[in-house]
Design a protein around this motif. Sequence first.
Motif, PDB file in Angstrom:
ATOM      1  N   HIS A 144      39.502  43.297  33.302  1.00 47.97           N
ATOM      2  CA  HIS A 144      38.750  42.176  33.847  1.00 47.97           C
ATOM      3  C   HIS A 144      39.559  41.280  34.360  1.00 47.97           C
ATOM      4  O   HIS A 144      40.758  40.816  33.978  1.00 47.97           O
ATOM      5  N   PHE A 145      39.497  40.914  35.721  1.00 49.69           N
ATOM      6  CA  PHE A 145      40.534  39.870  36.317  1.00 49.69           C
ATOM      7  C   PHE A 145      39.723  39.102  37.506  1.00 49.69           C
ATOM      8  O   PHE A 145      40.496  38.605  38.500  1.00 49.69           O
ATOM      9  N   ASN A 146      38.816  38.637  37.050  1.00 47.98           N
ATOM     10  CA  ASN A 146      37.848  37.629  38.068  1.00 47.98           C
ATOM     11  C   ASN A 146      38.623  36.185  37.908  1.00 47.98           C
ATOM     12  O   ASN A 146      38.578  35.879  36.867  1.00 47.98           O
ATOM     13  N   THR A 147      38.773  35.642  39.084  1.00 48.20           N
ATOM     14  CA  THR A 147      39.463  34.369  39.165  1.00 48.20           C
ATOM     15  C   THR A 147      38.594  33.539  40.360  1.00 48.20           C
ATOM     16  O   THR A 147      38.276  34.137  41.182  1.00 48.20           O
ATOM     17  N   ASP A 148      38.730  32.399  40.364  1.00 44.19           N
ATOM     18  CA  ASP A 148      38.137  31.516  41.435  1.00 44.19           C
ATOM     19  C   ASP A 148      38.867  31.473  42.598  1.00 44.19           C
ATOM     20  O   ASP A 148      38.595  31.112  43.684  1.00 44.19           O
ATOM     21  N   SER A 149      40.413  32.084  42.591  1.00 41.89           N
ATOM     22  CA  SER A 149      41.129  32.032  43.929  1.00 41.89           C
ATOM     23  C   SER A 149      41.461  33.466  44.009  1.00 41.89           C
ATOM     24  O   SER A 149      42.472  33.867  44.875  1.00 41.89           O
ATOM     25  N   LEU A 150      40.835  34.368  43.645  1.00 40.97           N
ATOM     26  CA  LEU A 150      41.297  35.779  44.008  1.00 40.97           C
ATOM     27  C   LEU A 150      40.961  36.187  45.429  1.00 40.97           C
ATOM     28  O   LEU A 150      39.864  36.070  46.019  1.00 40.97           O
ATOM     29  N   ILE A 151      41.893  36.827  46.085  1.00 43.33           N
ATOM     30  CA  ILE A 151      41.895  37.097  47.349  1.00 43.33           C
ATOM     31  C   ILE A 151      41.852  38.527  47.744  1.00 43.33           C
ATOM     32  O   ILE A 151      42.879  39.273  47.190  1.00 43.33           O
ATOM     33  N   CYS A 152      40.604  39.326  48.096  1.00 45.38           N
ATOM     34  CA  CYS A 152      40.725  40.549  48.045  1.00 45.38           C
ATOM     35  C   CYS A 152      41.154  40.973  49.630  1.00 45.38           C
ATOM     36  O   CYS A 152      40.524  41.119  50.555  1.00 45.38           O
ATOM     37  N   ASP A 153      42.431  41.145  49.508  1.00 41.77           N
ATOM     38  CA  ASP A 153      43.004  41.587  51.095  1.00 41.77           C
ATOM     39  C   ASP A 153      43.913  42.912  50.490  1.00 41.77           C
ATOM     40  O   ASP A 153      43.652  43.526  49.668  1.00 41.77           O
ATOM     41  N   CYS A 154      44.864  43.176  51.449  1.00 40.75           N
ATOM     42  CA  CYS A 154      45.736  44.425  51.546  1.00 40.75           C
ATOM     43  C   CYS A 154      46.415  44.432  50.400  1.00 40.75           C
ATOM     44  O   CYS A 154      47.083  45.571  49.705  1.00 40.75           O
ATOM     45  N   ASN A 155      46.769  43.456  50.026  1.00 32.96           N
ATOM     46  CA  ASN A 155      47.570  43.278  48.345  1.00 32.96           C
ATOM     47  C   ASN A 155      47.003  43.912  47.162  1.00 32.96           C
ATOM     48  O   ASN A 155      47.749  44.054  46.235  1.00 32.96           O
ATOM     49  N   LEU A 156      45.781  44.165  47.047  1.00 30.39           N
ATOM     50  CA  LEU A 156      45.007  44.669  45.974  1.00 30.39           C
ATOM     51  C   LEU A 156      44.656  45.884  46.381  1.00 30.39           C
ATOM     52  O   LEU A 156      43.809  46.274  45.469  1.00 30.39           O
ATOM     53  N   LYS A 157      44.781  46.547  47.326  1.00 30.26           N
ATOM     54  CA  LYS A 157      44.360  47.736  47.599  1.00 30.26           C
ATOM     55  C   LYS A 157      44.934  48.896  46.608  1.00 30.26           C
ATOM     56  O   LYS A 157      44.155  49.617  46.293  1.00 30.26           O
ATOM     57  N   TRP A 158      46.113  48.754  46.195  1.00 27.50           N
ATOM     58  CA  TRP A 158      46.746  49.649  45.010  1.00 27.50           C
ATOM     59  C   TRP A 158      45.983  49.645  43.682  1.00 27.50           C
ATOM     60  O   TRP A 158      45.732  50.634  43.319  1.00 27.50           O
ATOM     61  N   VAL A 159      45.008  48.568  43.631  1.00 29.22           N
ATOM     62  CA  VAL A 159      44.461  48.367  42.281  1.00 29.22           C
ATOM     63  C   VAL A 159      43.244  49.380  42.403  1.00 29.22           C
ATOM     64  O   VAL A 159      42.868  49.926  41.333  1.00 29.22           O
ATOM     65  N   LEU A 160      42.575  49.383  43.504  1.00 23.87           N
ATOM     66  CA  LEU A 160      41.396  50.289  43.550  1.00 23.87           C
ATOM     67  C   LEU A 160      42.163  51.782  43.547  1.00 23.87           C
ATOM     68  O   LEU A 160      41.449  52.613  42.742  1.00 23.87           O
ATOM     69  N   GLN A 161      43.233  52.116  44.107  1.00 25.96           N
ATOM     70  CA  GLN A 161      43.658  53.439  43.899  1.00 25.96           C
ATOM     71  C   GLN A 161      44.033  53.504  42.404  1.00 25.96           C
ATOM     72  O   GLN A 161      43.792  54.915  41.845  1.00 25.96           O
ATOM     73  N   TRP A 162      44.787  52.683  41.716  1.00 30.09           N
ATOM     74  CA  TRP A 162      45.139  53.014  40.305  1.00 30.09           C
ATOM     75  C   TRP A 162      44.038  53.178  39.519  1.00 30.09           C
ATOM     76  O   TRP A 162      44.246  53.888  38.711  1.00 30.09           O
ATOM     77  N   ALA A 163      42.857  52.339  39.714  1.00 27.98           N
ATOM     78  CA  ALA A 163      41.738  52.502  38.751  1.00 27.98           C
ATOM     79  C   ALA A 163      41.113  53.662  39.111  1.00 27.98           C
ATOM     80  O   ALA A 163      40.701  54.370  37.947  1.00 27.98           O
TER      81      ALA A 163
END
Length: 1301
Positions: free
Chosen positions: A171-190
Motif C-alpha cells: 500500500h502506498f497511496n498518498t495525496d501527492s502521488l505522481i504517476c509518471d515515468c519514475n513509477l514505471k519500475w513499480v509496475l514491472q517489479w510488482a
Amino acid sequence: MRGLCRRLCLVAAVLGLCGGSRNCPDLIVDRCLCAAERAKGPGRPALRIKVVCTGGDLVETLQPAVLPNRTVSLILSNNKILWLKNGSFFGLRSLERLDLKNNLISTIEPGAFHGLSELKRLDLSNNRIGCLTPEMFVGLNSLHKLNLSGNIFSSLMNGLFSELLALKALHFNTDSLICDCNLKWVLQWARNTSVRIAEETVCAYPSALQGLSFRNLKENQLICAGPLELPLFELIPSQRQVVFHGDRLPFQCTATYVDNTTQVHWYHAGRLIETDEESGVFVEDSIIHDCCLITRELILSSIDIDATGDWECLVNNSYGNSTKQVEIVVLETAAPYCPAERVINNKGDFRWPKTLAGITAYHPCLQYSFNSIAFHNGAEESKAWRKCNRTGRWDEENYSECPYSQEITQVLHAFSQMHINLTTVLEFSRQLTAYTRGASHFADKMDIIYLAYIMEKLIVFVDEVEDIGDALIEIASNIMLVDDHVLWMAQKEDKACTRIVRCVEHIASQILTSNIQVISKVSRNIALEAFMIKPSSFTGMTCTAFQKISANSDKTVVHDLGRWEANPDQHLNFKCNTGNLNGSLVNSSTRNAVAVASVHLPQSVFSQSSAWQSVDNSTCKLQFIVFRNGKLFPSTGNSSNFADDGKRRTVATPAVFAKIDGCRFGNLTSPITIGLRHFARGIDPIAAFWDFDLLDGHGGWWGEGCHIISSAGNITTIQSTHFSNFAVLMDFKTVLSFPQYPGEFLHPVVYACTAVMLLCLFASIITYIVHHSTIRISRKGWHMLLNFCFHTALTFAVFAGGINRIKYPIICQAVGIVLHYSTLSTMLWIGVTARNIYKQVTKNPQPCQNSDQPSYPKQPLLRFYLISGGVPFIICGITAATNINNYGIEGNAPYCWMAWEPSLGAFYGPVAFIVLITCIYFLCTYVQLKRHPERKYELKEKTEDPQRIPSTEVGHGHITDSVPVPQATCSMISSSLLENEHSFKAQLRAAAFTLFLFTATWTFGALAVSQGHFLDMIFSCLYGAFCVTLGLFILIHHCAKRDDVWHCWWSCCPSRRNTYSVQVNVRPKVNVNGDTQVHAPCLQESPCPNKSAVFNHPAASHCKLTNLQAVQNHVNCLSPVTPCCAKMHCDQLLDDEAHIHVHNEGTFRPNMHIHRCLKSRTKPRYFSRHRSAGEREYAYHIPSSLDGSIHSSHTDSPHSTHDSQSGHRRACCSKSDPYPTVNQPESSDASTVIYTCAKMPESDTVHHPAHFEMHPRTQSLPFNTTNHNGILKGNVHEAMIYSSDSTGNIKTGPWKNETTV
C-alpha cells in the motif's frame, strides 16, 4: 455452594493477572497493556504476548529491554513518535506484527528494523515519511505486507523494495502521488514478484490520471511530459507586498521535489536573479527537505524603487516548469493617490476605491441572476483590476475575466463560442435570426461585434446550405434596427458594420452558379437581387426597389416625405425589367407600393468587348442590393476630405449597391443611373459612394465619379462611372427640424399647457370643496361643476402622460380605456349642465305657501351620476368585453387609443349625439330667455330643513335732483335667495363656450399625435393654446369673477380679511339687470284687483322698508318677482293685519305699522298700504337672510353701470316691468321674501312723502324699543344703527320670533 463458586472465580481472576504481570515485569509505561495467549497452531511458541501502547504521548519507541522476548505483536499507533533509530526493535526476535500508523515519523534510519527476522506485517501509514531508501528495510526477509499510505512522498525510488523478498501486499497511496515515468519500475517489479498493489492506491497527479488505481495502469500511461504539475508549490508571502523604499523583504519558494533534475530559480521583470550584495539582493541555495520538498529563499535587504513589479519563482525539471508570482509595490515617503472613481461599462458598475500610487486595485466581478456561468466550488473568483500609476492617475485596466452585465450580450457571446458544422448550421442560423428580431434593444457595441463574427462563420456555408443566405439577409436587416450610436461604436471598435456589409455582398457570388441563374432575397431593411448574365446578349436592365403600403395607410404616403421609412414593417422587394428603358422613380410608385430606389444599367455597358472579358468567356454575375438607410455605413472619422466637402452631411436616402462579378473591367464608358427617394428633409445634397479603404479600413463616403443629374421633390437621381454603394448625403443640422411626435415624448408645449390647465382646474375644485357652504351655487350646479372639472383633468392628464406609451401594451390599453371613459363622461356632464339651465329657465312660478303647506324636498342627484358616469362605464365595458384589443395600438399608429371601426359606434357616434342634444338645450334656453327677459336669476327652492329668521339688507343713499326717480317697478330680494350668483345668460354663455373649448382642445390633441412632421407641431401649439384657455376660463368664470369666491379667498388671508370685509360692505348694490342700486324711492302697485297704494317721497328722501331690513347696509334689487305676499294679502288677510298709511306730508311720520310675511317658525304677516279709491295695493314678502348684498359681476350683469358722479346711481327699477313676476325658488335655506313695487302715475312720484307706522301686535319682532307691545316709535331710519357682521350672521332669541342681530 453458591458462595464457594464465587470464591473460586475470584481466585482464578487474580491468578490470571498475576500471570500477565509475570510476562511483562519491566513494562511500567502508562496506557500500555500486556496480554498473553496460547498458541493455536503448531510450530508457534506456546505462549504469545501482545503489547498495546496506543493513544499516548510516546515520542520514541519503547526500549526492547522492557518488552518480553516472546512479544509477537507490538501496537504503537496514535502516538507522537518522530523518528525510528537504528536498532529500535533489536532483540524482539519473535515479533510478527509492528503497527506504527498515525504518528509523526519523518525519518527512518537505516537498520531501524534490524533483528526483526520474523516480522510479517509492518504498518507505517499516515506519518510524515518523505525519504524512503532500500537500507531502511534491511533484515525484513519475512515481511509479507507493507503499508506506506498517507505519507508525504510523491514518488518511489527505483529498487526501493529489493530487500523485501517475501513481500506479497503493498500500500502506498498518498495525496501527492505522481504517476509518471519514475513509477514505471513499480509496475514491472510488482508483475515480476507477484506483489499485489492495493486497490485503494490511486494517482493524485497528473490530472489526466487522477483517481485511477495504480495497479490498473499500463506502462505507456506512465510518462514524463509537460505541463509540470506539482502537488505542492507555494510562495511565502504570496500576496502583494506594499513596502517603503529601504525596507527588508524575504521570500521563500517551496515546491515538490519530483526528481533530481528539479531546480528553483528567481526572476524579476524577465531577468534571472542572482546574489548581488551591492543591490542588497541575496539568493540562497536550494534546500531539499525529507527528499520530497525543495526550497529556495530570496532576501531583499534594502528595497529600491526599481524593485517595483512582479517577482517570479520558477520550478523546473527535465520535462516542464511552473511559476508563481508576487507583486511588490515600493512607495516613496509622500506617495500620491488615485481618486475613488465609479466606472460603468458593459461588464457592470464598478466602484474603485481611493488607491495609493503604484498599486493595482482589484474588484470582484459582479454576478447576475441570468449568468449561466457559475463558479465551481474551490474555483478562484474572477476579478477586474485597475492600476494606479506613480503619478496618481488611473492607468491600465482589465475587465476581461468578468461576465457581461447585459443578458443580450452574454447570449450573443455564447452564440459566438458555439461550434458550427454542416449538421448544426441551419438550426443555429434559425435560432440566431429569431433572437435578433429584438435587435432594437441591443445597446452594447459588443452585440454588433459578436454578430459580425458569427456572420463571417456562417458565410462559408452559404453555397452548401440553401437557407443560410436568407438567414444572413434577415440578420443583417435586424441589425439595422439598432441605435445609430451603437453601430458607430462597433464600427470604430472592430469595423463590425463593414464586415456585415461585406458578408451581405458575398452572398450572391457564392450562390449563383450554372444551376442557379437568379436569386432574390427580401427583408424589412435589405433586399437583394442577382443574375447570371451574358455580356453578348445584354440589352440593359432596370431594377426598382418597392415597399408595399398597408391597407389602412394614407394613400398619399408616396408624396409624404419620410412616411415610408418611418414604417419599416413592410418588406423591401426588387422588380427588374430588361431593356434599355430608364424608368423614372417618380412614375414607378403605384397605389399599393412606393418605389424607394432604382438602378439602371444601359446596354452600352458591355459595348466595348475588349474592356469586358468574362472569366469563363460566357457569363458574369450582376447583383443589386438596397439598404433602407445608411445605418450600416457609419463614418467614424473626420470626413472633411470626403464627399461632404467639409460639412457634416448625413445619409438622407437608401443606400444602393450595384456590382458585376466574374468580369474584368475598368471605368464605365456609359454611367449607371440611380434614383433615390429621400426619407428625411435636408439641404445641400451631394452624391457619394462608400469607399471601404478609407480611414484605415473603417470606410467613408467619397464623391469622386458621382454627381447629381436631377432632383424633383423628394427624389434625387445620380449617375456614376463605377460600381459601389451609392447614396445621397444632406446637411440636416442647418435645417429647421421637426421631430416626429409622438415619440418617446410629446412636444414640450403639450406638457407645459396641460400643467397650467390642471392647476386651474384643481384650484377651482379645491375652492368649491373647501368653501362649499359659503359660495352661492345650487346643489346641482356644485356637483356638475366639480365632476366636469375632475373628468376634464383626468382626460388631459392621461392624454399627456400616456398617449404615446406604445411600448407597453397593457399600459397602452389602460390609457385608451380611461380616455374613452373620461371623454364621454365629460361630455355628458356638460349636457346635464345644459339641461339643468333649461329646466331652471322654464320652471313655472310656484304659488306662495303658508306655514301649513309642505315644503319642497331636495331632489336626489343620483340620476345625474347614473347618466354621466354610468352610461360611459357601460359603453366602455361592452367595448372591452367584446374585444380588449379594441383598445391600445391600432395598426402602426404611434398613439394609444381605439381601433377605428369600434370607435365609430362606441365613441364618435355617442359624442356626436351628446353634442347635438346639448346644442338643442342651448338653443331652447336661449329662446326662453328671449321670450321671458324677466327670468334672469336662479332662486332657491324651499326645503324641509328648519329655517332661522334672518333679515335682509337695506341700503340707503340719496338721489340728486339731476337724477329723476324712474317710474318703474323695483323688485328687491335678498341674495340669500339666489342659487347662483351668475345670471341665466351668463350660465348659458359659459356652458356653450366650455363645450366649444373642450371639443376643440380634444380635437387638436388628437391631431397633434396623429399627424406627420410639421403639422404635429402646429396642432400641439393649438392644443396648448386651447388647453390653457379652457383652464383659465373655468378659473376666471367660476372663481375670479365671483364676489363670494373672492370673499372666501381673502378670508383665508388674515392680513386682508378685515380690509376686504369693509370693502364688501361699502360696495354699491346692483339690481337684477346688473345696474347699480341707488337710494331711490320704491314705487309700488298691487296686482290684486281693486287694491292700490301710493308711496311717495321727495328726491332726497330715503327708501324705508321694514324694521329688520333696516339693519342691513345694502339694498338688493333683483329680477321682477311675483308679489307673493300681495297674493296672500288679497286672499288670506289675518285678523291682526296691520296697515301702511300713506300721508301727503313732507316728512315721515314717527310711527309706521309693518306686517311681515313669515313662514315656518313665525306667523305670516302682510304689508298693506291704503290709497284712495282706484289705487291698487302691493304686499311684500320680507327676506329672512342677512346675506342680502348681491355683487353681480359684469359678466353676469352686463347692463350694470356706474355713474360718474360720486354717490349717485341709476335707479334699480326697470320701466318695462309694470307687473313683475318671480319664479318659485327651488331650494332655499331661508324664508323667501320678495319686494315688488309696480309702476305708478308719474305725477305721484315726487309729491307725497310717506311715513310708516307699526300698530301693536302680539308677536311683533322687538326692534330697539321699550314699548312692550312691539310698537316702534320713530321712523325706520333710526334702526340703521343695528347692522349685521361682515358675513351677515344673526342669532335667534329664546322665542321663535325673537332675533338678535
